[in-house]
Motif scaffolding. Sequence first.
Motif, short mmCIF file in Angstrom:
data_model
loop_
_atom_site.label_atom_id
_atom_site.label_comp_id
_atom_site.label_asym_id
_atom_site.label_seq_id
_atom_site.Cartn_x
_atom_site.Cartn_y
_atom_site.Cartn_z
N GLY A 1 0.81 -1.21 0.00
CA GLY A 1 0.00 0.00 0.00
C GLY A 1 0.84 1.26 0.00
O GLY A 1 0.55 2.22 -0.72
N LYS A 2 1.90 1.27 0.81
CA LYS A 2 2.75 2.47 0.88
C LYS A 2 3.44 2.73 -0.45
O LYS A 2 3.60 3.89 -0.87
CB LYS A 2 3.75 2.32 2.02
N VAL A 3 3.85 1.67 -1.14
CA VAL A 3 4.46 1.83 -2.46
C VAL A 3 3.44 2.40 -3.45
O VAL A 3 3.75 3.30 -4.24
CB VAL A 3 5.01 0.48 -2.97
N LEU A 4 2.23 1.88 -3.40
CA LEU A 4 1.20 2.35 -4.33
C LEU A 4 0.86 3.83 -4.11
O LEU A 4 0.59 4.56 -5.06
CB LEU A 4 -0.06 1.50 -4.19
N VAL A 5 0.89 4.27 -2.86
CA VAL A 5 0.67 5.69 -2.57
C VAL A 5 1.86 6.52 -3.04
O VAL A 5 1.71 7.56 -3.69
CB VAL A 5 0.44 5.91 -1.06
N SER A 6 3.07 6.05 -2.74
CA SER A 6 4.29 6.81 -3.03
C SER A 6 4.48 7.11 -4.51
O SER A 6 4.99 8.17 -4.88
CB SER A 6 5.52 6.04 -2.53
N PHE A 7 4.07 6.17 -5.35
CA PHE A 7 4.35 6.30 -6.78
C PHE A 7 3.10 6.60 -7.60
O PHE A 7 2.95 6.13 -8.72
CB PHE A 7 5.08 5.06 -7.28
N GLN A 8 2.20 7.40 -7.02
CA GLN A 8 1.12 8.00 -7.79
C GLN A 8 1.58 9.36 -8.30
O GLN A 8 2.64 9.86 -7.92
CB GLN A 8 -0.13 8.17 -6.91
#
Length: 259
Positions: A139-146
């Motif tokens: 989840g944190k990766v998906l948020v970071s790379f928006q």
Amino acid sequence: MNRSVDRAIDIIELATQNRGGVSLRDILIKTGMPKSSAFDIVRSLVKRNILREIPGKTTLYAPGRQLYFMGNSYPESLPILKILIDRLQETAEATHYNTYAGVLENDELVYAYKYKPKKSILTAAGLGDKKPLHCTALGKVLVSFQKPDECRRLIASLPLSRLTNYTITDREEFSREIQECFDRGYALDIRENDDHTFCVSAPVLNNEGVAEMAVSLSYIYSENISLEKEIKIIRDIAHELSQTLGYSGPRPGKKQGEE
């Protein structure tokens, strides 16, 4: 959406959310639909093997085999996962870690693929399971790379519920964590989602540099664990997959001199 289709989806969702099955009475209470309509839809779903009956004092309805087959076909419908499956399975069997791919849907993490190796002793999340973004490495990766505006929106609006003593619940701290994930090119979840596990995740980027999905390794937490090997493995997989999506930029979080 057609009302009958909408109602059928509501019933299917109830059946999948209640693993022991759901009664017709529960369906009526939770959906508010007329009894005759609910009964007709349930009978049609049972006939198509999308639901199955569990006999008893009160008949219950649970997911049927056709729904299972439909769910398992979901990963194959995403082109990137056709390439991904071999790498995640190979890595899982070599490391004995569970491997996952997750996507961002409706501000939640949704597991699009998972593989549990034969020697793993860790319970695996199921296909389609949902988890919060703020306390999972995926989840944190998906948020970071928006894109920047979307990333800021997620940071400002996500509920930061506490799942363990290690879950980030302060919004400023969460914002710093997301920036760190972006800067280093991967995310960690060290007992944030579950007291007994860790997870390492990296983004699979499209040609705009936005996370199309994220991939991860997960295993039981140990105080003596060193994550250098795991970080390299998952970043290598993610970068290879990003290139298949047309991403031609530098490796996220790339250090000087790293190839």
